[in-house]
Scaffold this motif. Structure first.
Motif, PDB file in Angstrom:
ATOM      1  N   LEU A   1      -0.021 -28.409 -27.098  1.00 18.01           N
ATOM      2  CA  LEU A   1       0.110 -29.050 -28.412  1.00 18.01           C
ATOM      3  C   LEU A   1       1.582 -29.188 -28.801  1.00 18.01           C
ATOM      4  CD1 LEU A   1      -2.776 -27.287 -30.394  1.00 18.01           C
ATOM      5  CD2 LEU A   1      -2.763 -29.603 -29.472  1.00 18.01           C
ATOM      6  N   SER A   2       2.355 -28.160 -28.533  1.00 21.40           N
ATOM      7  CA  SER A   2       3.778 -28.185 -28.893  1.00 21.40           C
ATOM      8  C   SER A   2       4.539 -29.240 -28.094  1.00 21.40           C
ATOM      9  CB  SER A   2       4.393 -26.804 -28.652  1.00 21.40           C
ATOM     10  OG  SER A   2       5.785 -26.815 -28.897  1.00 21.40           O
ATOM     11  N   ASP A   3       4.200 -29.387 -26.804  1.00 21.77           N
ATOM     12  CA  ASP A   3       4.954 -30.306 -25.937  1.00 21.77           C
ATOM     13  C   ASP A   3       4.524 -31.757 -26.096  1.00 21.77           C
ATOM     14  OD1 ASP A   3       6.275 -28.110 -24.957  1.00 21.77           O
ATOM     15  OD2 ASP A   3       5.049 -27.961 -23.133  1.00 21.77           O
ATOM     16  N   ASP A   4       3.207 -32.008 -26.298  1.00 17.52           N
ATOM     17  CA  ASP A   4       2.696 -33.374 -26.176  1.00 17.52           C
ATOM     18  C   ASP A   4       2.135 -33.966 -27.461  1.00 17.52           C
ATOM     19  OD1 ASP A   4       3.274 -33.357 -23.403  1.00 17.52           O
ATOM     20  OD2 ASP A   4       1.401 -32.272 -23.010  1.00 17.52           O
ATOM     21  N   CYS A   5       1.932 -33.144 -28.498  1.00 16.07           N
ATOM     22  CA  CYS A   5       1.386 -33.670 -29.755  1.00 16.07           C
ATOM     23  C   CYS A   5       2.526 -33.842 -30.754  1.00 16.07           C
ATOM     24  CB  CYS A   5       0.322 -32.717 -30.307  1.00 16.07           C
ATOM     25  SG  CYS A   5      -0.451 -33.310 -31.830  1.00 16.07           S
ATOM     26  N   PRO A   6       2.813 -35.079 -31.152  1.00 16.74           N
ATOM     27  CA  PRO A   6       3.969 -35.329 -32.029  1.00 16.74           C
ATOM     28  C   PRO A   6       3.973 -34.502 -33.312  1.00 16.74           C
ATOM     29  CG  PRO A   6       3.076 -37.391 -31.191  1.00 16.74           C
ATOM     30  CD  PRO A   6       2.121 -36.323 -30.774  1.00 16.74           C
ATOM     31  N   GLY A   7       2.815 -34.225 -33.878  1.00 11.57           N
ATOM     32  CA  GLY A   7       2.767 -33.497 -35.147  1.00 11.57           C
ATOM     33  C   GLY A   7       2.808 -31.997 -35.012  1.00 11.57           C
ATOM     34  N   SER A   8       2.906 -31.488 -33.788  1.00 15.02           N
ATOM     35  CA  SER A   8       2.843 -30.037 -33.582  1.00 15.02           C
ATOM     36  C   SER A   8       4.047 -29.499 -32.820  1.00 15.02           C
ATOM     37  CB  SER A   8       1.566 -29.683 -32.797  1.00 15.02           C
ATOM     38  OG  SER A   8       0.416 -30.153 -33.444  1.00 15.02           O
ATOM     39  N   SER A   9       5.138 -30.225 -32.849  1.00 17.51           N
ATOM     40  CA  SER A   9       6.282 -29.859 -32.012  1.00 17.51           C
ATOM     41  C   SER A   9       6.936 -28.542 -32.415  1.00 17.51           C
ATOM     42  CB  SER A   9       7.332 -30.982 -32.040  1.00 17.51           C
ATOM     43  OG  SER A   9       7.721 -31.246 -33.387  1.00 17.51           O
TER      44      SER A   9
END
Length: 958
Positions: free
Chosen positions: A915-923
């Protein structure tokens, strides 16, 4: 013939068109729209058409209704179709045209109709109104009462709402005396004795039933009382405490005892009374205390005297050959003597052993009377009837009680032990049948005789085996031996007969498969069930370590036999097993047969056998009607709904009892789990215990686990073609006319399951999660999108991960308050974490990642990751991880413990990183400000050891 036909009409037993009960022909008649023409005929009667007397029109109408009773019998689609014309049936109910026979068959075991209140309520009230209008001497009054019994249960379980409806309606009925007989006062008891005395030992006047045996004519009023007891018993089935209370207020135990002693030779009354007492009193934790030991002792003595009398035929007349007929109709009570001795009385004794053992232990003469009664049945046992199983179960139950064996006379104990020699050897092969030495006799004749003998044993005893859990378990090993004999028959017969009559293994298997194909219309028959089980055992016998069904095997129980198992799977698949399974599943309507077929399929598919998977896919794709998938969907929906309903009821009752105890301020600090649900010390948690003993509830769970396991095995090994097919059935790249989404249905099952989780049903929850994971892995992109974007799967796993933290929440669902010891809860949470990771598998899918990030509570994920970290070191090493430094913790790890509980933590760690690497809203979710110190330590531990994870898939290291 007129009297004979009338008698058969009135009892609903006319064999007119009996072959129409075959489902294939029922369906054929439905396709030909036969129903429409007959219904129109029933509608067109004019005002001058009379049904008085025996008019020609009335005779034709009788045949119409009797035909319809065959047309709908045990065939749900025809039952539902004809139910549209219920108003016509109810209109003719009092016309003497056998409409009551059709009404009973219309609702019998048809769950959708039995649960349709808009039809059930007016029908029950109409029937009761008619019963009230008839005199007790009218046999039609009994026939109507018999119809009411149909509404109390379906094939598998009680319909509690209908039980309550009938009991409440009876309780509040204005003219209750016109419906219910009680014989409760002295005048009533005297009238009862007069009725019993009126039973004459004579033949039916002017009838062809004159024989050398004695015939007893039962007055209609007594026959009605038998039907009334049967109805009350049906209303209390499966421990319905509400209706039990109504029944004991109507006919209490004192009256039952009085009626039993005054029944003399009227065995139908005695049989019905015992079943009523067992259902109302012995199957209730509260009502059982209303029977004093003295009264129970007196009743048992009468029962033992009756058993000895019937078993040894001490009277002048041959009681076992005597017949009971109802005076007016000539209806015969079939098998009343053997039913009383070998079924009803035996079940009654076993209930006493389970619930009131102290009655026997305090009264040695009573106990010895029980032993003598059982010994008296030995001659009956030698007859080889199926009912013998009930006697043998009772013998085993007595001998399994050390306290009983310690006080009884040793001679009696020895005599009872000797009964074992009469127990049939269900599946044992004669030692000479497949011996290694040649025989001088004709081999063909010898084998034919031997096989006939074994087939007879299998067929005649299967019904008794299936009704006993202990026998079912013991026969698994016996079937393995039989399977081994079939597998090795080629080698052994070649040696035994010097090559003159060698039987090929593949020829035997082909013959068995042909038998199933020919016997398709009678799939519920014992022989078909035996063959299906034998086919499964040919695979399972390759595992020399366990004898349980392959559906239940853990990986470490069978992987070292994998090559042998795969070889047998491939041989059976090549010979056509998959085609037969698909054909039978498509037409199967019986849950027991369906479950046996699923067990066979699971054994074939074990390990994700790709050859078998492709065979299933080919047959399902070529099924233009999609009938097999339709049947899978239908059974899954029906029996998962029943599973959810039963556990929802359990949870409600336990919560209510716990709440009551809390209000009373009388809750003990210590609790213990009993059978998976909370039992507080000092309380008889009646409702909970009742449901825990409900075998039907457990059977629903077992059935759903095995069916979901079938879905899983179809897709195992990332079989994308089947992953897609189970979501949407296509034919030449176009959606079929009928398509069923089993993937979405399984996700829906998870949504239902999270609402009823308790310690009794976690195995079902785990299987749902494992099946969903198999639908996704590979990855299967379309299943990922459908499950993530169009179901509540993420909400469901969030609920599982975040639930069951407080002691109260754990207690009310039957779990231990010590979270570290709740392995089943941890397993559910572990499966939920793996399911989330499976949704993110493969190339990043931004919409899916966004949905997961927006739905999940990441604080809950961090808390759970820390909890896994803490519990692992506490359970494995007995240390508090937060008090030690990370390097010290890392050194404790070994390859052996980098699995199991700890893998959940790595899955949650992996999820957060994706989620941190690939989801824009969870960086920014991995920045330290979002972690507590304890959570950060856990995260750093999993980060430091993530590179040490190894997974072996299909023999390859990943």
């Amino acid at each position: 013939e007129k009297k004979t036909i009338n008698r058969e009409f009135s009892s609903g037993s006319l064999e007119l068109g009996a072959e129409l009960s075959i489902p294939k022909r029922q369906q054929l008649l439905a396709n030909l729209r036969i129903e429409d023409g007959i219904v129109e005929f029933l509608k067109i009667r004019g005002p001058d058409d009379t049904l008085e007397g025996e008019s020609f029109l009335k005779t034709i109408l009788k045949y119409c209704y009797l035909f319809f009773s065959r047309y709908v019998r045990s065939y749900e689609s025809n039952q539902e179709s004809l139910s549209q014309h219920l108003d016509i049936i109810l209109h003719d109910l009092d016309s003497g045209v056998c409409a009551e026979v059709l009404l009973a068959e219309l609702f019998r075991d048809c769950t959708p109709l039995l649960e349709r209140k808009s039809m059930v309520i007016p029908t029950i009230k109409k029937v009761l109104k008619l019963i009230e209008s008839k005199s007790y001497s009218d046999p039609f009054k009994y026939a109507l009462l018999d119809v009411l019994t149909v509404f109390t249960h379906d094939k598998e379980s009680a319909i509690r709402s209908n039980q309550n409806l009938i009991a409440n309606t009876l309780q509040n009925w204005d003219e209750r005396d016109a419906i219910l007989l009680t014989f409760s006062d002295e005048k009533g008891l005297k009238h009862f004795e007069e009725l019993v005395g009126a039973i004459q030992t004579s033949t039916l006047e002017g009838d062809e039933l004159v024989t050398e045996t004695t015939e007893f004519l039962v007055p209609n009023e007594l026959n009605y009382f038998v039907g009334q007891l049967n109805l009350l018993e049906a209303c209390t089935m499966n421990r319905n405490s509400r209706t039990q209370t109504f029944c004991i207020n109507l006919i209490n135990v004192d009256l039952c005892l009085e009626l039993y002693t005054r029944s003399k030779l009227c065995w139908p009354i005695k049989d019905a009374l015992l079943r009523y007492i067992r259902s109302c009193y012995l199957e209730s934790d509260f009502n059982i205390n209303l029977i004093s030991d003295e009264k129970l002792t007196a009743l048992l003595r009468y029962i033992f005297m009756d058993i000895e009398t019937l078993a040894t035929e001490k009277r002048d007349i041959e009681l076992s050959k005597a017949k009971f007929y109802v005076v007016t109709t000539g209806y015969e009570y079939i098998g009343v003597f053997s039913d009383f001795c070998m079924m009803t009385a035996m079940e009654f004794l076993r209930s006493i052993l389970q619930r009131k053992l102290e009655v026997f232990l305090r009264n040695v003469p009573l106990l010895e009377s029980a032993f003598k009664a059982l010994i008296s049945l030995r001659e009956c046992l030698e007859g080889g009837e199926i009912r013998n199983k009930s006697v043998m179960d009772t013998v085993v139950a007595f001998r399994a009680q050390p306290s009983v064996c310690a006080i009884v006379d040793q001679d009696l104990l020895d005599q009872l032990a000797s009964v074992k020699q009469h127990r049939p050897s269900y599946l044992a092969l004669n030692s000479h049948a497949l011996s290694d030495s040649p025989r001088e006799s004709d081999p063909a004749e010898y084998l034919a005789t031997d096989i006939d003998s074994k087939s007879f044993k299998l067929k005649s005893t299967w019904a008794s085996i299936e009704k006993s859990e202990s026998l079912r378990a013991s026969t698994e090993t016996d079937f393995e031996r039989l399977g081994e004999a079939v597998v090795n028959i080629e080698k052994r017969t070649e040696k035994a007969f010097g090559g003159k009559a060698t039987i090929k293994f593949k020829e035997i298997v082909t013959s068995l498969l042909n038998l199933l194909e020919v016997n398709e219309v009678n799939l519920e028959g014992e022989l078909s069930t035996v063959v299906i089980k034998l086919m499964r055992k040919m695979i399972e016998m390759e595992n020399h370590d366990v004898s349980t069904p392959a559906s239940e095997w853990e990986p470490d129980e069978w992987t070292h036999f994998k090559i042998r198992i795969e070889n047998m799977q491939n041989i059976l698949s090549e010979l056509g097993s998959v085609r037969i399974i698909c054909m039978l599943l498509a037409d199967c309507r019986d849950i027991d047969s369906f479950e046996e077929l699923i067990l066979w399929a699971n054994a074939l598919l074990l390990g994700g056998n790709n050859t078998v998977q492709e065979a299933f896919l080919e047959h399902m794709e070529n099924d233009d009607e999609n009938s097999m998938v339709s049947r899978l969907k239908s059974f899954f929906k029906k029996y998962f709904t029943k599973f959810i309903s039963s556990h929802n009821e359990i949870n409600k009752q336990v919560a209510m009892l716990r709440s009551t105890n809390l209000r009373q301020g009388d809750v003990h600090s210590e609790t213990m789990a009993l059978g998976g649900l909370l039992l507080q010390k000092g309380y008889a948690m009646t409702a909970m215990q009742d449901n825990m003993r409900n075998d039907v509830t457990n059977d629903y769970g077992r059935f759903n686990r095995r069916l979901l396991r079938f879905f899983q095995l179809l897709c195992e090994g990332h079989n994308q073609a089947l992953q897609d097919f189970l979501r949407e059935q296509t034919n030449e790249n176009s959606v079929q006319k009928k398509s069923f989404d089993l993937v979405g249905q399984t996700a829906g099952a998870l949504s239902q399951y999270v609402k009823v989780i308790n310690s009794m049903n976690t195995e079902v929850g785990l299987q749902i999660l494992e099946t969903l994971i198999e639908f996704l892995q590979g990855p299967c992109r379309q299943n990922q999108e459908v499950l993530c974007m169009h179901t509540k799967i993420i909400d469901n796993v969030k609920d599982i991960i975040s639930s069951f933290k407080s002691p109260g929440e754990l207690q009310v669902r039957g779990f231990s308050v010590e979270m570290a010891h709740n392995e089943s809860i941890h397993a559910l949470k572990r499966g939920s974490a793996k399911l989330l990771v499976s949704l993110t598998e493969g190339e990043p899918n931004i919409p899916i990642l966004g949905k997961i990030s927006g739905t999940l509570d990441l604080d809950t994920v961090r808390e759970r990751m820390e909890e896994v970290f803490q519990i692992f070191f506490l359970v494995q090493y007995g240390i508090e991880a937060q008090k030690m430094k990370l390097p010290e913790l890392n050194q404790l790890l070994s390859k052996e413990n980098m699995e199991g509980d700890l893998l959940e933590g790595f899955d949650l760690f992996s999820l957060m990183n994706v989620l941190s690497d690939d989801c824009p809203g969870s960086s920014g979710i991995l920045t330290e400000e979002f972690f507590t110190p304890e959570q950060l330590k856990a995260y750093q531990f999993f980060k430091a050891n993530a590179g040490r994870i190894e997974a072996v898939v299909k023999g390859k290291l990943e």
